[in-house]
Design a protein around this motif. Structure first.
Motif, PDB file in Angstrom:
ATOM      1  N   GLY A 236       0.792  -1.222   0.000  1.00 46.81           N
ATOM      2  CA  GLY A 236       0.000   0.000   0.000  1.00 46.81           C
ATOM      3  C   GLY A 236       0.828   1.277   0.000  1.00 46.81           C
ATOM      4  O   GLY A 236       2.034   1.258   0.231  1.00 46.81           O
ATOM      5  N   GLY A 237       0.140   2.402  -0.303  1.00 47.94           N
ATOM      6  CA  GLY A 237       0.780   3.705  -0.229  1.00 47.94           C
ATOM      7  C   GLY A 237       1.746   4.029  -1.352  1.00 47.94           C
ATOM      8  O   GLY A 237       2.398   5.068  -1.327  1.00 47.94           O
ATOM      9  N   LYS A 238       1.865   3.131  -2.307  1.00 42.80           N
ATOM     10  CA  LYS A 238       2.812   3.349  -3.406  1.00 42.80           C
ATOM     11  C   LYS A 238       2.101   3.163  -4.735  1.00 42.80           C
ATOM     12  O   LYS A 238       1.222   2.333  -4.866  1.00 42.80           O
ATOM     13  CB  LYS A 238       3.950   2.331  -3.317  1.00 42.80           C
ATOM     14  CG  LYS A 238       5.217   2.877  -2.692  1.00 42.80           C
ATOM     15  CD  LYS A 238       6.276   1.789  -2.610  1.00 42.80           C
ATOM     16  CE  LYS A 238       6.896   1.474  -3.960  1.00 42.80           C
ATOM     17  NZ  LYS A 238       7.845   0.354  -3.861  1.00 42.80           N
ATOM     18  N   GLY A 239       2.573   3.905  -5.730  1.00 44.95           N
ATOM     19  CA  GLY A 239       1.996   3.766  -7.067  1.00 44.95           C
ATOM     20  C   GLY A 239       1.089   4.930  -7.389  1.00 44.95           C
ATOM     21  O   GLY A 239       0.900   5.835  -6.572  1.00 44.95           O
ATOM     22  N   GLY A 240       0.546   4.919  -8.594  1.00 41.55           N
ATOM     23  CA  GLY A 240      -0.306   6.022  -8.989  1.00 41.55           C
ATOM     24  C   GLY A 240      -0.955   5.752 -10.323  1.00 41.55           C
ATOM     25  O   GLY A 240      -0.689   4.735 -10.963  1.00 41.55           O
ATOM     26  N   ILE A 241      -1.818   6.662 -10.704  1.00 36.69           N
ATOM     27  CA  ILE A 241      -2.644   6.481 -11.890  1.00 36.69           C
ATOM     28  C   ILE A 241      -1.806   6.296 -13.153  1.00 36.69           C
ATOM     29  O   ILE A 241      -2.062   5.405 -13.959  1.00 36.69           O
ATOM     30  CB  ILE A 241      -3.575   7.698 -12.042  1.00 36.69           C
ATOM     31  CG1 ILE A 241      -4.687   7.618 -11.002  1.00 36.69           C
ATOM     32  CG2 ILE A 241      -4.160   7.749 -13.443  1.00 36.69           C
ATOM     33  CD1 ILE A 241      -5.599   8.814 -11.000  1.00 36.69           C
ATOM     34  N   PHE A 242      -0.762   7.132 -13.317  1.00 34.23           N
ATOM     35  CA  PHE A 242      -0.082   7.117 -14.600  1.00 34.23           C
ATOM     36  C   PHE A 242       0.781   5.870 -14.769  1.00 34.23           C
ATOM     37  O   PHE A 242       0.889   5.333 -15.881  1.00 34.23           O
ATOM     38  CB  PHE A 242       0.683   8.424 -14.794  1.00 34.23           C
ATOM     39  CG  PHE A 242      -0.271   9.590 -14.805  1.00 34.23           C
ATOM     40  CD1 PHE A 242      -1.103   9.806 -15.887  1.00 34.23           C
ATOM     41  CD2 PHE A 242      -0.428  10.390 -13.672  1.00 34.23           C
ATOM     42  CE1 PHE A 242      -2.040  10.827 -15.878  1.00 34.23           C
ATOM     43  CE2 PHE A 242      -1.355  11.428 -13.657  1.00 34.23           C
ATOM     44  CZ  PHE A 242      -2.171  11.634 -14.767  1.00 34.23           C
TER      45      PHE A 242
END
Lengths: 325, 316, 502
Positions: A273-279
């Motif tokens: 969790g808490g890592k990563g993103g839409i792009f």
């Protein structure tokens, strides 16, 4: 501090280690560019506008699903019910009058249904402390049962409002309609994730739910909302998918749950969790659909796609990890 | 006597108690639902239907005990079942070499899963998901239809009887008992619990956890291959799509039987009873003329109810 | 002198943002008890993890038993005869006591099966050597903290040990249990086993150790014969300056009552606790590990349910059932475990500071990043948080700076009473002094502060008044001149019920 001399010493010893952060951050994009270069050089049709259009039209529903999956994985969860929900929404869409007037009501019903399913998932995970894997696995199975009970297992076709075909396959200003829709959703949810207090809280809760709770953040609400966002986006994806496919069988969304999870993980997220993103997730989607397209263009049997996809998923996910992480 | 009995009862994990109680309840209900439920034929049916799910869940239990998960079980089952009947193609002289080869292949795939997880540091879910796609793809490249044929003698695996009692369900139960003893008594068995319970503490205690992890995925590959071989015997032929069902279904009996996904707690006996729970339930619903559609709904509900009843482990 | 068992030569170890060990030399003889002391964050635990192969050093070498060793894992050091009791428990809650004691070292029969009868018998013997009655077949999760500590110690003693390392073994046990441990260590020493002993209780070190090595901020200060050094000198070596310079002067007038607790109970954890705290006052909350100080704090903060009693904040009855409500009624809680309960390590300094008060920086749910940035810049200047900008991830900060981020967060968020749970754990001395000054300034500005600390020196140096807890109950209260390390320890261990056999 006293560490300066030693730090210099270390930098000398590990040029490779310096390259690693770059690769960890941009590895997937580099990989995507490489993949496209391979595609361009091996198949002249790849860059043909028609092919690009096809590729993106086909990829848009996965993009929507991955967009939603990103929110859930940011909370250290995952949603296995995405595919089943997409199929269920597709079934719902065909069960209402096949009249263009009904398109908007169908959308509203699908969104409401998605929100309900997402709420149940989120409620199970936060209030009943069921692990996300099992909670959403159970929802997936239950939706499957409900769907088949409703359709009696028979495939449905030709009962869609004709407008759905336009949504799924049409173009507007020579850009696929469903890509416009995806673009709009990306814009909205990028703002939600990167500009609102909710987005900030999502990263905080995902990174450390206990600390977030002890700082007065309603961690449970944030997580439930993430599951709801995911399910609503999956519902919308289901409608665009059924528009693209044209006919509905009970398994139309099958595989989207795992593909969307794979795309998000390739995009730099972590099950912690808490890592990563839409792009990153969208780049992951592009990798998957380019592979799919390439296999077709090169005339390999369609099964090859599965093999390549499997290998790429493992490889791409390993970029982001350092040993002992 | 009653003291000793109480002591035994207090040692039994509450989750096993709950699941056993449910199975018992279902069986009793079965006698009321249909006269045919209690027939020897039907009871034997139940036992036979539980073999493949039992074998697949056996491997899954070991993996989940270490806090991992194996989504490639289905892929291994499809691939091994197709290779077996496809290569043998009715030629009984090829039977044993091919079966030995297929077993080795399954073990190697499992070991590869383990090594990739340990070496790449990628989450087991992603590694085994990727592996599952690769295996499914390879299987479909090999054949799109059920391939070849098995010699008749291989039917004995699934349908063999000893004194009127089917052998396969018995062997499956024996395998569970053996694995129970292994987990309880063997050092490696205890290490599986240790790695799942507290990986860092296991490392600091000098346990080579990488080996333990590779071992469980290897064992899981082995049990998935056994499942594939059993299914080939039962169907008489391999099927490139037969494994799909087991990918997620192999997890249900494990968690319903009280093994927690976080690892370190649970065991194979719970899984065995979990398997019977699902099979008896399905059998019962068939008698009640409830279609498989509703069975799915009930299965989903059972997962949630069971899991939210078990208390997750508290940290020390 | 006896043979050298272990030689550590200029070992260096880095972590992101910190040099945990900087060219440290260290050696240990056979039949010697060698104490390792230093403040929290001095590098003691890192050093023993390097020796045990749990961490790989970035530089330097380790010579064990005359041979240069490069250990990839604790497995190898264990095989070589090094046994470690770590500060954090390394137990398996769902396994039995016997299984835990012999984890990684089980007596075997044929086919690598575990010889359970032998294992249970040996566990029993081992435990009774310590004079402890713990059923070997009990699951570890059913034991008390002190019992778990004894299991951890027994675990370290069970194999053919040449070097025995103990990291804070007495943090959670009574004096009586500690004495039993020392007797065992004396026996081991006589058998020629080499011992490295880490403790905060300096009295113990003078009682049992032959030599003592002082670490400070990852650097070696020096190694002394315990006979050739006295306690005060040792302390000043540890902190690197005289004690008077560390703690800001006490004083300041205490104002009205800010917090008053009446017969408060938190489940079975905390029973019937009452005390009060005034504005401008620093109240120490002392006790052994396992005395439930932290649980009391969680009860006040609404993160554990209060089962009986009540408390008032600024004269008003509070019935908070969650942290949101507590924060709103004026309470702040800087938690003990900053990595797990305080910070979101993968997020920026800014995001961490504004966590409880994010709404203040938002218009219609949209975060005003500019306002947030400006505010955080001020805060970083105010607390001297060293970082390039507020966007730096908290992960990359030193312990002291991380702790200052938490101070910034909670001072902003709290409205009168601030609970500080081990606020200087794992920070270097420089940062410690800064933090002490921050705490005192906060008190002088009228904030009421409840300071939970296991470091007795800190309690003595900082607090205007001290309440001592023991097994979830209040054991006593100390004021002004009564406050001393001895008086606190006396209350904390007084007539403690324990599990030692008669």
């Amino acid at each position: 501090m006293s560490g300066t001399t030693i730090n210099l010493e270390r930098a000398e010893t590990s040029r490779l280690a310096q390259a690693k952060p770059f690769f960890q951050k941009y590895g997937l994009y580099v990989f995507l560019v490489l993949l496209i270069l391979i595609a361009v050089s091996t198949s002249p049709q790849f860059l043909a506008p028609r092919n690009i259009q096809n590729l993106l039209t086909e990829g848009a529903p996965l993009g929507m699903a991955a967009l939603g999956q990103t929110f859930v994985i940011l909370t250290a969860g995952l949603d296995l019910s995405v595919g089943s929900l997409m199929s269920s929404v597709a079934v719902i869409a065909t069960s209402i009058a096949p009249d263009n007037v009904m398109i908007l009501p169908i959308f509203l019903i699908a969104i409401a249904f998605g929100a309900l399913v997402g709420f149940v998932n989120g409620w199970l995970v936060t209030k009943r402390k069921v692990s996300p894997f099992l909670a959403t696995l159970a929802t997936m199975i239950v939706l499957q049962g409900l769907r088949f009970a409703w359709t009696k297992g028979a495939p449905l076709s030709g009962h869609l409002p004709p407008g759905f075909r336009v949504l799924g396959t049409g173009t507007l200003l020579s850009i696929p309609v469903n890509l416009w829709a995806l673009g709009f959703l990306i814009l909205v949810f990028a703002i939600v994730l990167y500009r609102t207090t909710y987005g900030r809280k999502l990263y905080l809760v995902g990174g450390n739910p206990r600390a977030a709770f002890l700082s007065g953040i309603h961690a449970d609400r944030v997580i439930i909302a993430a599951y709801m966002i995911c399910a609503v986006l999956a519902s919308i994806a289901g409608l665009f998918l059924v528009g693209y496919v044209g006919s509905v069988d009970n398994w139309v969304g099958k595989g989207y749950e795992l593909d969307s999870i794979a795309a998000v993980m390739m995009g730099g997220a972590s099950f912690k969790g808490g890592k990563g993103g839409i792009f990153g997730s969208l780049a992951g989607v592009l990798v998957l659909i380019v592979i799919y397209n390439l296999v077709l263009l090169l005339g390999f049997p369609i099964q090859t796609q599965l093999v390549v996809k499997g290998l790429v998923i493992i490889l791409a996910a390993s970029f982001y990890l350092t040993r002992g992480d | 006597m009653s003291e000793a009995f109480k002591k035994v009862v207090s040692k039994i994990d509450p989750s096993i108690g709950i699941v056993s109680g449910l199975v018992l309840l279902l069986v009793i209900a079965g006698f009321f639902v249909s006269d045919r439920f209690g027939t020897t034929q039907n009871l034997l049916n139940i036992l036979e239907n539980s073999v493949s799910l039992g074998l697949a869940s056996m491997g899954q239990t070991l993996v989940i005990l270490t806090g991992g998960i194996d989504l490639s079980i289905g892929g291994i089952i499809s691939l091994t079942s197709c290779l077996t009947s496809g290569v043998i193609n009715g030629n009984s002289s090829l039977m044993f070499p091919v079966i030995a080869g297929v077993l080795l292949l399954g073990i190697a795939i499992g070991a590869l899963n383990g090594v990739l997880i340990v070496r790449l540091g990628v989450h087991p879910l992603i590694v085994t998901l990727g592996m599952s796609m690769v295996l499914q793809g390879v299987t479909l490249m090999y054949t799109l239809e059920p391939p070849g044929a098995m010699p008749l003698s291989w039917d004995l695996v699934a349908y063999g009887k000893l004194l009127g009692v089917p052998v396969a369900p018995l062997v499956m139960v024996l395998i569970f008992i053996a694995m129970w003893a292994f987990l309880k008594k063997a050092r490696l068995g205890r290490y599986i619990f240790a790695v799942g319970g507290n990986a860092e503490a296991a490392r600091l205690s000098g346990i080579r956890q990488n080996r333990v992890v590779v071992f469980v995925y290897t064992a899981c590959g082995f049990f998935a291959t056994l499942t594939g071989l059993y299914l080939v015997s039962r169907m008489g032929i391999g099927d490139p799509r037969i494994g799909g069902y087991y990918m997620l279904s192999s997890i249900t009996p494990v968690v319903v039987g009280g093994t927690i996904l976080a690892g370190g707690k649970g065991g194979v006996i719970g899984t065995l009873i979990g398997v019977y729970l699902i099979i008896v339930l399905r059998n019962l619903l068939n008698f009640m003329d409830i279609t498989s559609f509703y069975q799915w709904i009930i299965e989903g509900v059972i997962i949630i109810v069971a899991v939210s009843f078990y208390v997750e482990r508290k940290k020390v | 002198m006896a043979e050298t068992v272990l030689q550590v030569k200029s070992v260096t170890k880095h972590f992101p943002g910190v040099v945990a060990l900087n060219q440290v030399d260290f050696n240990n003889y056979a039949g010697e008890i060698h104490a390792l002391v230093g403040e929290n964050g001095a590098g003691k635990s890192t050093l023993i993890k390097v020796i045990a192969g749990a961490y790989q050093p970035d530089g330097g070498e380790i010579i064990f038993g005359g041979q240069k060793t490069v250990w990839d894992s604790p497995h190898q050091s264990r095989e070589a005869g090094i046994s470690v009791i770590y500060q954090e428990f390394n137990l398996f809650p769902d396994l039995t006591v016997a299984e835990n004691i012999f984890m990684g070292n089980e007596p075997l029969k044929a086919f690598r099966l575990i010889d359970y009868p032998k294992m249970i018998k040996e566990s029993d013997e081992l435990l009774s050597k310590f004079g402890i009655c713990i059923e070997p077949l009990k699951k570890v999760k059913d034991l008390s903290v002190a019992e778990q500590q004894m299991v951890e110690i027994a675990k370290g003693m069970c194999n053919q040990t040449k070097l025995f390392i103990l990291d804070e073994p007495t943090a959670g046990i009574s004096d009586q249990e500690a004495e039993t441990l020392f007797e065992r260590l004396a026996v081991l020493k006589a058998e020629g086993v080499s011992v490295i002993y880490i403790s905060h209780r300096l009295g113990e070190i003078f009682q049992i150790a032959d030599r003592v090595t002082v670490l400070k901020d990852g650097n070696l200060v020096d190694t002394f014969d315990t006979k050739a050094i006295d306690k005060n000198t040792l302390v000043s070596k540890m902190v690197g300056r005289d004690l008077e310079d560390i703690y800001p002067p006490k004083g300041g007038e205490a104002g009205g009552e800010a917090l008053s607790i009446k017969s408060l109970s938190v489940g079975h954890l905390v029973k019937d606790v009452s005390f009060s705290l005034r504005q401008g006052e620093i109240l120490g909350l002392a006790g052994l590990v396992g005395s439930r100080r932290t649980e009391l704090a969680h009860g006040l903060f609404g993160s554990l349910p209060i089962t009986a009693g009540s408390y008032k904040l600024g004269g008003r009855e509070v019935s908070a059932t969650n942290p949101q409500a507590s924060i709103r009624s004026g309470l702040g809680f800087l938690t003990e475990d900053r990595k797990n309960e305080g910070l979101v390590l993968g997020q920026s300094i800014e995001a961490n500071i504004t966590m409880p008060i994010l709404a203040q920086f938002a218009n219609n749910s949209l975060v005003d990043f500019k306002r947030e940035k400006n505010f955080c810049q001020q805060e970083m200047d105010k607390y001297a948080i060293v970082a390039k900008s507020g966007e730096v991830l908290v992960n990359n900060l030193s312990g002291g700076n991380q702790q200052k981020v938490l101070f910034s967060r909670w001072v902003q968020a709290c409205g009168g009473v601030l609970i500080l749970d081990e606020p200087t754990r794992g920070v270097d001395v420089g940062a410690k002094v800064e933090i002490y000054k921050i705490i005192r300034d906060l008190a002088e500005s009228g904030l009421a502060i409840l300071l939970i600390s296991s470091e007795l020196q800190e309690v003595v140096g900082m607090c205007d008044r001290v309440v001592v807890m023991k097994e979830g109950r209040l054991a006593g209260e100390l004021e002004n001149d009564q406050i001393s390390e001895e008086s606190i320890m006396h209350l904390a261990t007084l007539s403690r019920e324990n599990f030692v056999c008669d």
